[in-house]
Design a protein around this motif. Structure first.
Motif, mmCIF file in Angstrom:
data_model
loop_
_atom_site.group_PDB
_atom_site.id
_atom_site.type_symbol
_atom_site.label_atom_id
_atom_site.label_comp_id
_atom_site.label_asym_id
_atom_site.label_seq_id
_atom_site.Cartn_x
_atom_site.Cartn_y
_atom_site.Cartn_z
ATOM 1 N N ASP A 163 0.687 10.529 1.623
ATOM 2 C CA ASP A 163 0.652 10.637 0.167
ATOM 3 C C ASP A 163 -0.732 11.002 -0.356
ATOM 4 O O ASP A 163 -0.860 11.769 -1.310
ATOM 5 C CB ASP A 163 1.104 9.316 -0.469
ATOM 6 C CG ASP A 163 2.594 9.061 -0.275
ATOM 7 O OD1 ASP A 163 3.331 10.036 -0.004
ATOM 8 O OD2 ASP A 163 3.026 7.898 -0.397
ATOM 9 N N GLN A 164 -1.765 10.463 0.264
ATOM 10 C CA GLN A 164 -3.131 10.745 -0.179
ATOM 11 C C GLN A 164 -3.688 12.032 0.437
ATOM 12 O O GLN A 164 -4.707 12.544 -0.020
ATOM 13 C CB GLN A 164 -4.058 9.574 0.182
ATOM 14 C CG GLN A 164 -3.703 8.272 -0.509
ATOM 15 C CD GLN A 164 -3.753 8.368 -2.013
ATOM 16 O OE1 GLN A 164 -4.730 8.869 -2.577
ATOM 17 N NE2 GLN A 164 -2.717 7.892 -2.686
ATOM 18 N N THR A 217 3.576 4.312 -6.076
ATOM 19 C CA THR A 217 2.289 3.842 -6.581
ATOM 20 C C THR A 217 2.443 2.929 -7.794
ATOM 21 O O THR A 217 1.462 2.361 -8.257
ATOM 22 C CB THR A 217 1.374 5.021 -6.963
ATOM 23 O OG1 THR A 217 1.985 5.765 -8.026
ATOM 24 C CG2 THR A 217 1.143 5.938 -5.772
ATOM 25 N N LYS A 255 3.243 1.677 6.514
ATOM 26 C CA LYS A 255 2.506 1.804 5.259
ATOM 27 C C LYS A 255 1.283 2.688 5.443
ATOM 28 O O LYS A 255 0.968 3.533 4.577
ATOM 29 C CB LYS A 255 2.081 0.421 4.761
ATOM 30 C CG LYS A 255 1.317 0.427 3.446
ATOM 31 C CD LYS A 255 2.175 0.905 2.300
ATOM 32 C CE LYS A 255 1.450 0.759 0.976
ATOM 33 N NZ LYS A 255 2.237 1.303 -0.163
ATOM 34 N N ALA A 311 -6.791 7.191 2.124
ATOM 35 C CA ALA A 311 -5.757 6.213 2.449
ATOM 36 C C ALA A 311 -6.385 4.886 2.874
ATOM 37 O O ALA A 311 -5.926 3.808 2.477
ATOM 38 C CB ALA A 311 -4.864 6.751 3.560
ATOM 39 N N THR A 334 0.768 6.212 3.434
ATOM 40 C CA THR A 334 -0.401 6.345 2.560
ATOM 41 C C THR A 334 -1.252 7.541 2.963
ATOM 42 O O THR A 334 -1.770 8.262 2.107
ATOM 43 C CB THR A 334 -1.235 5.051 2.582
ATOM 44 O OG1 THR A 334 -0.399 3.931 2.280
ATOM 45 C CG2 THR A 334 -2.354 5.112 1.546
ATOM 46 N N LEU A 380 -7.661 3.089 -0.182
ATOM 47 C CA LEU A 380 -6.569 2.542 -0.986
ATOM 48 C C LEU A 380 -6.011 1.264 -0.376
ATOM 49 O O LEU A 380 -5.644 0.328 -1.093
ATOM 50 C CB LEU A 380 -5.457 3.582 -1.133
ATOM 51 C CG LEU A 380 -4.350 3.279 -2.151
ATOM 52 C CD1 LEU A 380 -4.919 3.220 -3.561
ATOM 53 C CD2 LEU A 380 -3.262 4.334 -2.073
ATOM 54 N N LEU A 381 -5.948 1.219 0.953
ATOM 55 C CA LEU A 381 -5.405 0.042 1.646
ATOM 56 C C LEU A 381 -6.479 -0.982 1.998
ATOM 57 O O LEU A 381 -6.189 -1.976 2.678
ATOM 58 C CB LEU A 381 -4.683 0.487 2.921
ATOM 59 C CG LEU A 381 -3.434 1.341 2.716
ATOM 60 C CD1 LEU A 381 -2.831 1.736 4.051
ATOM 61 C CD2 LEU A 381 -2.406 0.626 1.859
ATOM 62 N N ARG A 420 10.094 5.372 4.148
ATOM 63 C CA ARG A 420 10.125 4.903 2.753
ATOM 64 C C ARG A 420 11.269 3.905 2.563
ATOM 65 O O ARG A 420 11.099 2.876 1.894
ATOM 66 C CB ARG A 420 10.269 6.081 1.802
ATOM 67 C CG ARG A 420 9.071 7.033 1.792
ATOM 68 C CD ARG A 420 9.015 7.829 0.501
ATOM 69 N NE ARG A 420 8.082 8.937 0.578
ATOM 70 C CZ ARG A 420 6.759 8.841 0.406
ATOM 71 N NH1 ARG A 420 6.218 7.656 0.167
ATOM 72 N NH2 ARG A 420 5.990 9.914 0.467
ATOM 73 N N LYS A 427 6.035 8.182 -4.650
ATOM 74 C CA LYS A 427 5.063 7.686 -3.676
ATOM 75 C C LYS A 427 4.890 6.167 -3.739
ATOM 76 O O LYS A 427 4.062 5.603 -3.032
ATOM 77 C CB LYS A 427 3.706 8.362 -3.905
ATOM 78 C CG LYS A 427 3.702 9.859 -3.648
ATOM 79 C CD LYS A 427 2.334 10.457 -3.939
ATOM 80 C CE LYS A 427 2.311 11.952 -3.694
ATOM 81 N NZ LYS A 427 0.982 12.553 -3.987
#
Length: 288
Positions: A14-15, A140, A7, A21, A11, A24-25, A69, A138
């Protein structure tokens, strides 16, 4: 492989930023870097090139990406399978909606959802449909309500769909409004107010003019239909808008071409839906 490390890896990719990242986490930047390093040590290879300020995948990282993924999707599916699906519908539900659906459809759905399932916690994002496809890839959000596109790839399942009839419109004061039977050749002489190139609506209208070998004079493209409606209502050009948006500020042109688009709710193929996501889809289908 540890799901938390995977993860963190996804992240960061993606970020395109370690700091974003981590935020976000809900981690510190050293903590997310440590998770990535642990994954790289386990695999025996570097996954992200740290030689410059940009986040770039190594060849190994690019090969791992689709597998990572799928692994996390299966972890998600396992959790869904083990959850009490006979119990109450509750928990967080992340949803993306296009601006038009968010204004004209979503309120009634959410009113019903909040009434019937008050323990569902919603996280909403609003964006144009094309951006929504990218965000769904992604992971989200669990669901997206968007304009469906013929160019949409096979990564998505369409869970609900409906036709959205559209009409050619102008201001009552526009020269086109006085024509009894306006055709594409008449519209081609005036500015068109349409969403940006690449949208399903633009492609549909562009194809009509291309087939008729007529020019399409685009003025100030924007994906906000409410903005397009305002611009058309003050006489800045003609447009094509959902019939549901037409009011006394606009005149419908009797152009001999029917135009519509397909709206729908999508999820990622191979990723199980939560009970709360299914509940919202059932409401959306019921209220169409």
């Amino acid at each position: 492989m540890d799901p938390n490390s995977l993860k963190a890896f996804l992240t960061i990719v993606d970020q395109e930023s370690f700091s974003e990242a981590a935020e976000l986490l809900h981690l510190t930047q050293p903590a997310i870097s440590k998770r990535l390093a642990a994954l790289e040590n386990q695999l025996g290879t570097k996954l992200i090139d740290r030689s410059n300020r940009q986040v770039r995948l190594t060849d190994a990282g690019a090969r791992l990406l689709p597998h990572a993924r799928r692994i996390l999707d299966e972890v998600h599916n396992a959790r869904q399978a083990l959850s009490d699906r006979e119990g109450s519908v509750s928990g967080q539900l992340s949803v993306i909606a296009s601006h038009h659906i968010g204004l004209h459809h979503l309120p009634a759905w959410l009113r019903r959802l909040n009434r019937d399932f008050p323990e569902v916690s919603l996280e909403l994002q609003f964006m144009d449909s094309e951006s929504a496809f990218g965000q769904m890839r992604k992971r989200t959000a669990e669901l997206a309500f968007v304009t469906l596109s013929e160019s949409m790839d096979q990564a998505f399942d369409v869970h609900v769909r409906w036709e959205d009839a559209m009409a050619f419109v102008v201001s009552p004061e526009h020269p086109l409004a006085s024509l009894k039977k306006p055709g594409l050749e008449h519209l081609s002489r005036y500015d068109a107010l349409l969403p940006e190139a690449g949208t399903a609506t633009y492609r549909s209208i562009s194809r009509l003019f291309l087939d008729a070998s007529l020019p399409l004079k685009i003025q100030m493209p924007t994906n906000y239909l409410e903005t397009i409606k305002m611009m058309a209502s003050v006489g800045l050009g003609w447009s094509v808008l959902p019939v549901s948006m037409v009011d006394d500020s606009l005149t419908v042109l009797s152009v001999p071409h029917s135009v519509s688009r397909i709206l729908g709710g999508i999820g990622l193929k191979g990723r199980s839906l939560s009970p709360q996501a299914q509940a919202l889809l059932d409401i959306a289908a019921d209220l169409q």
